[in-house]
Write an enzyme that holds these catalytic residues in place. Structure first.
Site, mmCIF file in Angstrom:
data_model
loop_
_atom_site.group_PDB
_atom_site.id
_atom_site.type_symbol
_atom_site.label_atom_id
_atom_site.label_comp_id
_atom_site.label_asym_id
_atom_site.label_seq_id
_atom_site.Cartn_x
_atom_site.Cartn_y
_atom_site.Cartn_z
ATOM 1 N N TYR A 99 0.820 -1.217 0.000
ATOM 2 C CA TYR A 99 0.000 0.000 0.000
ATOM 3 C C TYR A 99 0.851 1.262 0.000
ATOM 4 O O TYR A 99 0.420 2.294 -0.520
ATOM 5 C CB TYR A 99 -0.994 -0.023 1.166
ATOM 6 C CG TYR A 99 -2.131 -0.976 0.884
ATOM 7 C CD1 TYR A 99 -3.207 -0.592 0.092
ATOM 8 C CD2 TYR A 99 -2.094 -2.286 1.351
ATOM 9 C CE1 TYR A 99 -4.230 -1.480 -0.208
ATOM 10 C CE2 TYR A 99 -3.117 -3.178 1.056
ATOM 11 C CZ TYR A 99 -4.180 -2.770 0.273
ATOM 12 O OH TYR A 99 -5.178 -3.663 -0.037
ATOM 13 N N ARG B 134 1.295 1.697 -3.666
ATOM 14 C CA ARG B 134 0.049 2.189 -4.287
ATOM 15 C C ARG B 134 -0.170 3.665 -3.944
ATOM 16 O O ARG B 134 -0.612 4.453 -4.778
ATOM 17 C CB ARG B 134 -1.158 1.394 -3.792
ATOM 18 C CG ARG B 134 -1.112 -0.107 -3.968
ATOM 19 C CD ARG B 134 -1.357 -0.557 -5.397
ATOM 20 N NE ARG B 134 -0.194 -0.412 -6.258
ATOM 21 C CZ ARG B 134 0.908 -1.176 -6.173
ATOM 22 N NH1 ARG B 134 1.011 -2.133 -5.261
ATOM 23 N NH2 ARG B 134 1.909 -0.984 -7.006
ATOM 24 N N GLN C 221 -16.627 2.415 -4.444
ATOM 25 C CA GLN C 221 -15.881 1.253 -3.949
ATOM 26 C C GLN C 221 -14.373 1.498 -4.051
ATOM 27 O O GLN C 221 -13.588 0.658 -3.615
ATOM 28 C CB GLN C 221 -16.257 0.012 -4.773
ATOM 29 C CG GLN C 221 -17.729 -0.346 -4.687
ATOM 30 C CD GLN C 221 -18.103 -1.455 -5.648
ATOM 31 O OE1 GLN C 221 -17.843 -2.630 -5.401
ATOM 32 N NE2 GLN C 221 -18.713 -1.086 -6.770
ATOM 33 N N ASN C 222 -13.990 2.630 -4.629
ATOM 34 C CA ASN C 222 -12.578 2.931 -4.845
ATOM 35 C C ASN C 222 -11.964 3.589 -3.613
ATOM 36 O O ASN C 222 -12.630 4.346 -2.905
ATOM 37 C CB ASN C 222 -12.417 3.843 -6.057
ATOM 38 C CG ASN C 222 -12.980 3.215 -7.321
ATOM 39 O OD1 ASN C 222 -13.038 1.994 -7.438
ATOM 40 N ND2 ASN C 222 -13.396 4.045 -8.255
ATOM 41 N N ASP D 290 -9.172 5.499 -3.938
ATOM 42 C CA ASP D 290 -8.477 6.717 -4.355
ATOM 43 C C ASP D 290 -9.323 7.941 -3.996
ATOM 44 O O ASP D 290 -10.481 7.827 -3.580
ATOM 45 C CB ASP D 290 -8.183 6.677 -5.863
ATOM 46 C CG ASP D 290 -9.450 6.560 -6.705
ATOM 47 O OD1 ASP D 290 -10.304 7.469 -6.629
ATOM 48 O OD2 ASP D 290 -9.597 5.571 -7.456
ATOM 49 N N HIS E 4 -14.988 1.243 0.838
ATOM 50 C CA HIS E 4 -13.837 0.366 1.088
ATOM 51 C C HIS E 4 -12.634 1.096 1.659
ATOM 52 O O HIS E 4 -11.514 0.603 1.594
ATOM 53 C CB HIS E 4 -13.461 -0.377 -0.195
ATOM 54 C CG HIS E 4 -14.539 -1.294 -0.682
ATOM 55 N ND1 HIS E 4 -14.660 -1.705 -1.993
ATOM 56 C CD2 HIS E 4 -15.575 -1.862 -0.015
ATOM 57 C CE1 HIS E 4 -15.716 -2.499 -2.103
ATOM 58 N NE2 HIS E 4 -16.278 -2.600 -0.925
ATOM 59 N N SER F 297 -18.708 -4.227 -11.760
ATOM 60 C CA SER F 297 -19.337 -5.452 -12.249
ATOM 61 C C SER F 297 -20.542 -5.872 -11.429
ATOM 62 O O SER F 297 -21.278 -6.781 -11.805
ATOM 63 C CB SER F 297 -18.304 -6.591 -12.232
ATOM 64 O OG SER F 297 -17.877 -6.828 -10.897
#
Length: 234
Positions: A53, A56, A86-87, A89, A104, A177
């Site tokens: 992380y 990231r 759900q991201n 960022d 999340h 999705s």
């Protein structure tokens, strides 16, 4: 003012260069997802997860919102908008959206490994020094960890998201999705008359008996078509 709830997934950020794991056989930057995105993986190898992380986070500092994010933010000129993402960022924030629910977690925050959802332990990380190392302590004295909701953990913000969806006059779904629960179940909180619009370049199966408009395009191009459907200028 009518209320639009926008549910976004990894697809909207892919155009900004943020990689996803669902298109790569369960690998995320060549790591098995269960090793770096599950609570079990964290307890098996905390140092690996922290460093994953950290990388990231450093990469995210150079990413910018794309037209999809900007067009979502632009809806606030015309509607009461809540973004449920759900991201992890912060591209929706950078684009100018003002009401955002992060299901999340958030990449640029850290928290306690003992009480990850205790607001007193959640801190913003300094972009100039964004790494978390073994030995870094939270306010409760436990190890500092990413403020991320991993597989195997509860999703504290799901109830707030469900309330927002239940109040929506329109639900707009972009780049997801609808396979990951509990986020995928949010569509069932819509009112019976609430139309649903889905923007995604791939076919998305929506398990609900409701008026659904599919725009089979990437986020930016799909949002331009969505604006046209509403008669708005982008």
């Amino acid at each position: 003012m009518k209320k639009i709830v926008v549910l976004t997934g990894a697809g909207i950020s892919a155009e900004s260069g943020i990689s996803t794991f669902r298109d790569s056989d369960g690998l995320w930057e060549n790591y098995n997802v269960e090793d770096v995105a599950s609570i079990e993986g964290y307890w098996r190898n905390r140092e690996l997860v922290l460093q994953f992380y950290n990388t990231r986070r450093r990469e995210s500092l150079s990413t910018k919102p794309n037209d999809g994010h900007l067009l979502v933010a632009g809806l606030e000129k015309h509607f009461d908008v809540t973004v449920v993402t759900q991201n992890v960022d912060n591209l929706h924030e950078q684009a100018g959206s003002t009401d955002i629910i992060h299901l999340h977690g958030e990449l640029m925050k850290a928290t306690s490994e003992r009480e990850p959802n205790d607001p007193r332990c959640i801190v913003d990380l300094d972009p100039a020094h964004p790494d978390i190392q073994l030995g870094d302590k939270a306010k409760d004295g436990s190890q500092l960890r990413p403020f991320i909701v991993w597989f195997g953990e509860s999703v504290p913000e799901i109830e707030r998201a469900a309330r927002a969806v239940s109040q929506a006059d329109l639900l707009l779904i972009i780049g997801t999705s609808l396979n990951v629960y509990p986020a995928a179940g949010l569509i069932h909180y819509t009112q019976s008359q609430c139309p649903i619009v889905v923007i995604d370049p791939k076919p998305v199966s929506v398990q609900i008996n409701r008026q659904i408009t599919f725009i089979q395009k990437k986020g930016s191009e799909g949002m331009r078509e969505f604006y046209s459907l509403l008669g708005l200028d982008d």
